[in-house]
Design an enzyme around this catalytic site. Structure first.
Site, short mmCIF file in Angstrom:
data_model
loop_
_atom_site.label_atom_id
_atom_site.label_comp_id
_atom_site.label_asym_id
_atom_site.label_seq_id
_atom_site.Cartn_x
_atom_site.Cartn_y
_atom_site.Cartn_z
N SER A 144 0.91 -1.26 -0.09
CA SER A 144 0.05 0.01 -0.02
C SER A 144 0.92 1.08 -0.07
O SER A 144 2.18 1.08 0.50
CB SER A 144 -0.89 0.13 1.27
N TYR A 158 -2.08 -0.74 10.28
CA TYR A 158 -1.82 -0.99 8.56
C TYR A 158 -0.86 -0.37 7.99
O TYR A 158 -0.10 -1.16 7.32
CB TYR A 158 -3.45 -0.33 8.13
#
Length: 270
Positions: A144, A158
């Site tokens: 990501s 995350y």
């Protein structure tokens, strides 16, 4: 290096039931691959397999939950028992929790670490040796943009998990260089998928971030596939996403953290 001499190579895609995973499955099918699709939800996988058949791809559906530490070995053993040789591994499964570190059940944190960190490492360790032996393989780890940015509150784990996945991909890329096995970390920014529905932030992020920041899952999948074929260690789709990553890298920590400090507030989750 061209595709292996067998009629069609096979790619295992985790988290293939929707979003970037499903888009990657379609791209791989278009490029001449057969698929092994795995996720927790059976109905979407069966529907995807039917779609892929129209593209000439055979798709094997395996229902499993990578939050279970036994799942990677179970998938490996099942695939082996069916006589399939996996030429491509796409570690895509993932999710986030944005309610804040102290407001999130520790079991959810354990599941995040298992699904997005431990499972990709174990799956790569299980499937990569045979790829090296055959002299051909592709490992695409879906990380990501968050893994290249300063940490944020709310979805506290995350970004760090994705940062680990990027670094692990780069290390494995270097280790396997010259073997015929390509390793790439795909680092999408905001992408139009079910991901934000699953963590309950669809309405918040849609209104908080401008349209130009969003990309389609198909675009992200095509960029990732091409980068892995080219054996690039990391790829970030989108010019603006690359600029943001470069900016964050060169800013002092105090400034960079201030730049992203409003993220959790915009999500209004903590």
């Amino acid at each position: 290096m061209s595709l292996p001499s067998r009629p069609r190579p096979v790619a295992l895609i985790t988290g293939a039931s929707a979003g970037i995973g499903a888009a990657l499955a379609r791209v791989y099918a278009e490029k001449g691959w057969d698929l092994v699709l795995t996720a927790r939800r059976e109905a979407p996988l069966r529907a995807l397999a039917d779609d892929l058949a129209l593209l000439g791809a055979a798709a094997t559906v395996l229902i499993d939950d990578l939050a279970d530490p036994a799942a990677p070995r179970r998938l490996f053993d099942t695939i082996q028992s069916r006589g399939l040789a996996v030429d491509g591994l796409v570690n895509n499964a993932g999710f986030s929790r944005t309610a804040g570190f102290l407001n999130t059940d520790p079991a959810a944190h354990r599941a995040m670490i298992q699904v997005m960190l431990a499972a990709p490492v174990e799956l790569a360790r299980l499937f990569a040796p045979a790829m090296v032996e055959r002299g051909y393989g592709r490992i695409l780890n879906v990380a990501s943009l968050a893994g290249q940015m300063p940490a944020t509150g709310g979805d506290t784990l995350y970004g760090p998990i994705k940062s680990f996945l990027i670094k692990a991909s780069q290390g494995l890329h270097l280790e396997l260089r010259g073997t015929g096995v390509h390793v790439t970390a795909l680092c999408p920014g905001y992408t139009l998928t079910e991901f934000h529905d699953a963590n309950g932030t669809r309405e918040q992020v849609s209104s908080a971030y401008p349209a130009w920041m969003w990309q389609t899952a198909d675009h992200v999948a095509r960029v990732g596939y091409a980068a892995c074929e080219a054996n690039r260690p990391k790829v970030t789709p989108g010019v603006m996403n690359n600029l943001l990553a470069a900016l964050a890298k060169h800013l002092p920590d105090r400034v960079a953290l201030g730049m992203v400090g409003g993220h959790a507030k915009r999500l209004k989750r903590i």
